[in-house]
Design a protein around this motif. Structure first.
Motif, PDB file in Angstrom:
ATOM      1  N   VAL A   6      47.654  47.945  49.237  1.00  9.85           N
ATOM      2  CA  VAL A   6      46.492  48.033  50.121  1.00  9.85           C
ATOM      3  C   VAL A   6      45.232  48.419  49.356  1.00  9.85           C
ATOM      4  N   ASN A   7      45.366  49.374  48.408  1.00  9.92           N
ATOM      5  CA  ASN A   7      44.169  49.853  47.708  1.00  9.92           C
ATOM      6  C   ASN A   7      44.242  49.757  46.183  1.00  9.92           C
ATOM      7  N   GLY A   8      45.389  49.308  45.646  1.00  5.60           N
ATOM      8  CA  GLY A   8      45.527  49.141  44.203  1.00  5.60           C
ATOM      9  C   GLY A   8      45.760  50.417  43.425  1.00  5.60           C
ATOM     10  N   ASP A   9      45.896  51.560  44.128  1.00  5.15           N
ATOM     11  CA  ASP A   9      46.114  52.836  43.446  1.00  5.15           C
ATOM     12  C   ASP A   9      47.482  52.861  42.777  1.00  5.15           C
ATOM     13  N   PRO A  10      47.581  53.514  41.610  1.00  2.17           N
ATOM     14  CA  PRO A  10      48.893  53.624  40.963  1.00  2.17           C
ATOM     15  C   PRO A  10      49.822  54.506  41.797  1.00  2.17           C
ATOM     16  N   MET A  11      51.083  54.094  41.867  1.00  8.29           N
ATOM     17  CA  MET A  11      52.073  54.843  42.639  1.00  8.29           C
ATOM     18  C   MET A  11      53.101  55.502  41.719  1.00  8.29           C
ATOM     19  N   SER A  12      53.484  54.820  40.648  1.00  3.06           N
ATOM     20  CA  SER A  12      54.458  55.384  39.708  1.00  3.06           C
ATOM     21  C   SER A  12      54.329  54.647  38.381  1.00  3.06           C
ATOM     22  N   GLY A  13      54.971  55.211  37.375  1.00  2.54           N
ATOM     23  CA  GLY A  13      54.957  54.599  36.059  1.00  2.54           C
ATOM     24  C   GLY A  13      53.812  55.095  35.211  1.00  2.54           C
ATOM     25  N   PRO A  14      53.613  54.463  34.079  1.00  2.54           N
ATOM     26  CA  PRO A  14      52.630  54.971  33.123  1.00  2.54           C
ATOM     27  C   PRO A  14      51.170  54.707  33.487  1.00  2.54           C
ATOM     28  N   ALA A  15      50.884  53.776  34.365  1.00  7.16           N
ATOM     29  CA  ALA A  15      49.491  53.492  34.722  1.00  7.16           C
ATOM     30  C   ALA A  15      48.932  54.647  35.539  1.00  7.16           C
ATOM     31  N   ASN A  16      47.713  55.082  35.209  1.00  6.07           N
ATOM     32  CA  ASN A  16      47.097  56.154  35.987  1.00  6.07           C
ATOM     33  C   ASN A  16      45.742  55.764  36.541  1.00  6.07           C
ATOM     34  N   SER A  17      45.357  54.509  36.370  1.00  2.00           N
ATOM     35  CA  SER A  17      44.105  53.998  36.942  1.00  2.00           C
ATOM     36  C   SER A  17      44.436  52.909  37.946  1.00  2.00           C
ATOM     37  N   PRO A  18      43.660  52.823  39.022  1.00  2.00           N
ATOM     38  CA  PRO A  18      43.919  51.772  40.020  1.00  2.00           C
ATOM     39  C   PRO A  18      43.562  50.392  39.484  1.00  2.00           C
ATOM     40  N   LEU A  19      44.153  49.385  40.088  1.00  2.00           N
ATOM     41  CA  LEU A  19      43.780  48.012  39.781  1.00  2.00           C
ATOM     42  C   LEU A  19      42.395  47.763  40.373  1.00  2.00           C
ATOM     43  N   PRO A  20      41.491  47.186  39.609  1.00  2.00           N
ATOM     44  CA  PRO A  20      40.181  46.847  40.178  1.00  2.00           C
ATOM     45  C   PRO A  20      40.344  45.864  41.338  1.00  2.00           C
ATOM     46  N   SER A  21      39.553  46.068  42.368  1.00  2.00           N
ATOM     47  CA  SER A  21      39.651  45.213  43.552  1.00  2.00           C
ATOM     48  C   SER A  21      38.559  44.152  43.547  1.00  2.00           C
ATOM     49  N   TYR A  22      38.809  43.107  44.297  1.00  2.00           N
ATOM     50  CA  TYR A  22      37.847  42.020  44.477  1.00  2.00           C
ATOM     51  C   TYR A  22      37.545  41.889  45.961  1.00  2.00           C
ATOM     52  N   ALA A  23      36.297  41.691  46.294  1.00  5.43           N
ATOM     53  CA  ALA A  23      35.927  41.426  47.682  1.00  5.43           C
ATOM     54  C   ALA A  23      36.327  39.991  48.009  1.00  5.43           C
ATOM     55  N   ILE A  24      36.987  39.826  49.137  1.00 10.93           N
ATOM     56  CA  ILE A  24      37.415  38.492  49.556  1.00 10.93           C
ATOM     57  C   ILE A  24      37.089  38.302  51.032  1.00 10.93           C
ATOM     58  N   GLU A  25      37.103  37.055  51.437  1.00 10.93           N
ATOM     59  CA  GLU A  25      36.967  36.728  52.856  1.00 10.93           C
ATOM     60  C   GLU A  25      37.870  35.547  53.162  1.00 10.93           C
ATOM     61  N   VAL A  26      38.293  35.466  54.412  1.00 12.74           N
ATOM     62  CA  VAL A  26      39.160  34.395  54.850  1.00 12.74           C
ATOM     63  C   VAL A  26      38.399  33.543  55.838  1.00 12.74           C
ATOM     64  N   ARG A  27      38.387  32.233  55.561  1.00 11.57           N
ATOM     65  CA  ARG A  27      37.751  31.272  56.466  1.00 11.57           C
ATOM     66  C   ARG A  27      38.685  30.083  56.629  1.00 11.57           C
TER      67      ARG A  27
END
Length: 145
Positions: A117-138
């Motif tokens: 939902v937000n790209g935040d790290p949940m477990s493992g060695p990564a401690n930074s969130p995944l960068p998000s992209y603004a999207i739209e559905v049409r």
């Protein structure tokens, strides 16, 4: 017997040359890091608005799918029906490609997991969130926004 100094004498030009070589080495190392960082940090508006990502039907409810748009790897998730999120598909740990598995975003290289939902790290060695992209559905198609 007196100890002899075995340190070679270097001219100023030689010292400056060694400094330049060292600086070049650091620059090359940082460039390698910056490529990984820019690839992983490629979210949040780095793609032009209005690019087609793909049809919503390609993204299962409760899961996600990887796409590539103009050379940028994305993972698009649909945690619940008609709620879509897009993130960089490059792991913030060491730059491996992530994908959606078992209802989470997961990196197979080192087992880092991210919230779909937000790209935040949940477990493992990564401690930074995944960068998000603004999207739209049409009309059943996902676009960059």
């Amino acid at each position: 017997m007196a100890a002899r100094n075995l340190t070679p004498k270097l001219s100023r030009r030689e010292v400056l040359g060694l400094g330049a070589i060292g600086a070049a080495g650091v620059a090359v190392a940082l460039t390698g890091c910056s490529n990984a960082v820019s690839a992983s940090a490629g979210g949040s508006g780095m793609l032009p608005k209005g690019l087609e990502i793909g049809p919503t039907s390609d993204v299962p409810v409760g899961a996600g799918r990887n796409f590539e748009v103009e050379g940028t790897k994305l993972v698009v998730t649909q945690p619940v029906a008609d709620e879509f999120h897009a993130f960089s598909a490059i792991c913030t740990h060491e730059g491996c490609v992530v994908g959606c598995r078992e209802k989470i975003i997961k990196c197979d290289c080192h087992e880092a997991t991210f919230n779909p939902v937000n790209g935040d790290p949940m477990s493992g060695p990564a401690n930074s969130p995944l960068p998000s992209y603004a999207i739209e559905v049409r009309d059943g198609v996902i676009y960059t926004a």
